[in-house]
Design a protein around this motif. Structure first.
Motif, PDB file in Angstrom:
ATOM      1  N   UNK A 167      -6.714   3.465  13.673  1.00 50.99           N
ATOM      2  CA  UNK A 167      -6.469   2.590  14.823  1.00 50.99           C
ATOM      3  C   UNK A 167      -6.002   3.393  16.032  1.00 50.99           C
ATOM      4  N   UNK A 168      -5.123   4.337  15.805  1.00 45.95           N
ATOM      5  CA  UNK A 168      -4.601   5.144  16.907  1.00 45.95           C
ATOM      6  C   UNK A 168      -5.694   5.971  17.563  1.00 45.95           C
ATOM      7  N   UNK A 169      -6.691   6.369  16.786  1.00 44.13           N
ATOM      8  CA  UNK A 169      -7.766   7.202  17.317  1.00 44.13           C
ATOM      9  C   UNK A 169      -8.904   6.374  17.904  1.00 44.13           C
ATOM     10  N   UNK A 170      -8.731   5.056  17.945  1.00 42.37           N
ATOM     11  CA  UNK A 170      -9.658   4.231  18.696  1.00 42.37           C
ATOM     12  C   UNK A 170     -10.623   3.377  17.900  1.00 42.37           C
ATOM     13  N   UNK A 171     -10.529   3.396  16.579  1.00 45.21           N
ATOM     14  CA  UNK A 171     -11.392   2.518  15.783  1.00 45.21           C
ATOM     15  C   UNK A 171     -10.842   1.102  15.905  1.00 45.21           C
ATOM     16  N   UNK A 172     -11.654   0.194  16.468  1.00 43.70           N
ATOM     17  CA  UNK A 172     -11.157  -1.158  16.752  1.00 43.70           C
ATOM     18  C   UNK A 172     -11.963  -2.258  16.068  1.00 43.70           C
ATOM     19  N   UNK A 173     -13.136  -1.950  15.552  1.00 46.21           N
ATOM     20  CA  UNK A 173     -13.957  -2.956  14.880  1.00 46.21           C
ATOM     21  C   UNK A 173     -13.263  -3.372  13.585  1.00 46.21           C
ATOM     22  N   UNK A 174     -12.868  -4.638  13.505  1.00 47.64           N
ATOM     23  CA  UNK A 174     -12.087  -5.098  12.363  1.00 47.64           C
ATOM     24  C   UNK A 174     -12.863  -5.012  11.060  1.00 47.64           C
TER      25      UNK A 174
ATOM     26  N   UNK B 240       0.840  -1.191   0.000  1.00 46.48           N
ATOM     27  CA  UNK B 240       0.000   0.000   0.000  1.00 46.48           C
ATOM     28  C   UNK B 240       0.881   1.248   0.000  1.00 46.48           C
ATOM     29  N   UNK B 241       0.438   2.313  -0.684  1.00 42.08           N
ATOM     30  CA  UNK B 241       1.217   3.557  -0.663  1.00 42.08           C
ATOM     31  C   UNK B 241       1.309   4.097   0.755  1.00 42.08           C
ATOM     32  N   UNK B 242       2.387   4.857   1.061  1.00 42.15           N
ATOM     33  CA  UNK B 242       2.595   5.339   2.438  1.00 42.15           C
ATOM     34  C   UNK B 242       1.412   6.115   2.992  1.00 42.15           C
ATOM     35  N   UNK B 243       0.778   6.972   2.164  1.00 43.38           N
ATOM     36  CA  UNK B 243      -0.330   7.771   2.686  1.00 43.38           C
ATOM     37  C   UNK B 243      -1.518   6.900   3.079  1.00 43.38           C
ATOM     38  N   UNK B 244      -1.730   5.783   2.376  1.00 40.45           N
ATOM     39  CA  UNK B 244      -2.828   4.888   2.736  1.00 40.45           C
ATOM     40  C   UNK B 244      -2.479   4.112   3.997  1.00 40.45           C
ATOM     41  N   UNK B 245      -1.233   3.747   4.174  1.00 39.42           N
ATOM     42  CA  UNK B 245      -0.812   3.066   5.389  1.00 39.42           C
ATOM     43  C   UNK B 245      -0.999   3.980   6.603  1.00 39.42           C
TER      44      UNK B 245
ATOM     45  N   UNK C 186      -6.514  13.040  -0.446  1.00 35.49           N
ATOM     46  CA  UNK C 186      -7.663  12.161  -0.209  1.00 35.49           C
ATOM     47  C   UNK C 186      -7.487  11.259   1.003  1.00 35.49           C
ATOM     48  N   UNK C 187      -6.252  10.875   1.320  1.00 38.87           N
ATOM     49  CA  UNK C 187      -6.025   9.938   2.419  1.00 38.87           C
ATOM     50  C   UNK C 187      -5.701  10.628   3.735  1.00 38.87           C
ATOM     51  N   UNK C 188      -5.782  11.956   3.743  1.00 39.62           N
ATOM     52  CA  UNK C 188      -5.576  12.686   4.996  1.00 39.62           C
ATOM     53  C   UNK C 188      -6.853  12.645   5.828  1.00 39.62           C
ATOM     54  N   UNK C 189      -6.700  12.754   7.132  1.00 41.25           N
ATOM     55  CA  UNK C 189      -7.855  12.680   8.024  1.00 41.25           C
ATOM     56  C   UNK C 189      -8.503  14.052   8.142  1.00 41.25           C
ATOM     57  N   UNK C 190      -9.117  14.483   7.057  1.00 37.84           N
ATOM     58  CA  UNK C 190      -9.762  15.786   7.028  1.00 37.84           C
ATOM     59  C   UNK C 190     -10.957  15.747   6.091  1.00 37.84           C
ATOM     60  N   UNK C 191     -11.963  16.573   6.377  1.00 30.94           N
ATOM     61  CA  UNK C 191     -13.086  16.711   5.460  1.00 30.94           C
ATOM     62  C   UNK C 191     -12.626  17.493   4.235  1.00 30.94           C
ATOM     63  N   UNK C 192     -13.265  17.244   3.099  1.00 31.22           N
ATOM     64  CA  UNK C 192     -12.901  17.913   1.855  1.00 31.22           C
ATOM     65  C   UNK C 192     -14.161  18.405   1.159  1.00 31.22           C
TER      66      UNK C 192
ATOM     67  N   UNK D  24     -13.428  -2.334   5.874  1.00 31.07           N
ATOM     68  CA  UNK D  24     -14.248  -1.577   4.930  1.00 31.07           C
ATOM     69  C   UNK D  24     -13.581  -0.250   4.585  1.00 31.07           C
ATOM     70  N   UNK D  25     -13.038   0.433   5.578  1.00 31.64           N
ATOM     71  CA  UNK D  25     -12.353   1.700   5.341  1.00 31.64           C
ATOM     72  C   UNK D  25     -11.132   1.502   4.454  1.00 31.64           C
ATOM     73  N   UNK D  26     -10.455   0.383   4.645  1.00 30.31           N
ATOM     74  CA  UNK D  26      -9.281   0.079   3.827  1.00 30.31           C
ATOM     75  C   UNK D  26      -9.674  -0.256   2.393  1.00 30.31           C
ATOM     76  N   UNK D  27     -10.807  -0.928   2.237  1.00 29.53           N
ATOM     77  CA  UNK D  27     -11.205  -1.417   0.917  1.00 29.53           C
ATOM     78  C   UNK D  27     -11.796  -0.329   0.027  1.00 29.53           C
ATOM     79  N   UNK D  28     -12.405   0.695   0.630  1.00 27.01           N
ATOM     80  CA  UNK D  28     -13.053   1.744  -0.173  1.00 27.01           C
ATOM     81  C   UNK D  28     -12.019   2.816  -0.524  1.00 27.01           C
TER      82      UNK D  28
END
Length: 215
Positions: free
Chosen positions: A17-24, A5-10, A47-53, A29-33
């Motif tokens: 995960x760091x922010x607490x999302x734990x449901x696998x 995976x490209x670094x930004x997607x990783x 697009x892969x930054x944690x921000x609204x656009x 699903x987030x990884x696949x979309x």
């Protein structure tokens, strides 16, 4: 040999995960979309930054953490019918489609609905139906839903949506004034009524009744 995976997607996945999302299932699903397919070309570098656009019609594509958090709070299963109010780019609907049996997504802007519908069809999210309409005044004919997610803020939870929530169902909705603090609520319909639980403070564009006349 698999392509890494490209670094930004990783970093995108690590951030969730760091922010607490734990449901696998939600993380998968987030990884696949591919979020970069749901943003305007001018914003694809971020697009892969944690921000609204921003997207068309003055709307936004939600911050990935918020999309993941709301999805996780829904507790979706593979046999669920899910309703989304506010299709936007179709990103949240695509995530829901990987976790639910069927998704109805309602959008008041025809421009957004048409582009999201085509995008989802091209990407073969075949269990999503995009409908142009007033998400705050749905007809009884759409039936009841196991899960409802509202991706625009409301001053109070619309009774019209509560009427569409099945017994045992869960609704996630941001409630509060358009220019002030909004709180994400989780509502569960039991046999004896609703249980409301405030979750986190959020900021969403306001939900507007009716359908857009031109866009």
């Amino acid at each position: 040999m698999s392509i890494p995976a490209p670094p930004e997607k990783m970093m995108f996945q690590l951030s969730l995960r760091r922010r607490g999302i734990s449901d696998q299932a939600v993380l998968h699903a987030m990884e696949a979309v591919p979020r970069d397919r749901f943003v305007d070309p001018i914003h694809r570098d971020g697009a892969w930054r944690d921000t609204a656009l921003p997207i068309a019609c003055g709307q936004t594509i939600s911050q990935p953490f918020v999309a993941a958090y709301m999805t996780e709070q829904l507790g979706l299963r593979a046999d669920h019918r899910a309703l989304e109010i506010g299709t936007g780019s179709g990103y949240q609907a695509a995530i829901l489609s990987r976790l639910a049996k069927w998704v109805l997504s309602v959008e008041r802007f025809k421009t957004l609905a048409d582009s999201a519908r085509q995008r989802l069809e091209d990407m073969r999210y075949d269990n999503v139906e995009v409908m142009v309409g007033d998400g705050l005044a749905l007809p009884e004919a759409v039936g009841e839903f196991d899960r409802i997610i509202v991706t625009a803020s409301v001053a109070e939870v619309p009774q019209s949506l509560l009427d569409r929530l099945a017994v045992g169902g869960v609704m996630i909705v941001p409630v509060g004034p358009p220019a002030g603090r909004q709180t994400l609520l989780r509502l569960v319909r039991g046999q004896d009524g609703l249980v409301r639980k405030p979750l986190v403070d959020v900021r969403f564009v306001p939900a507007i009744p009716g359908t857009a006349r031109e866009l």
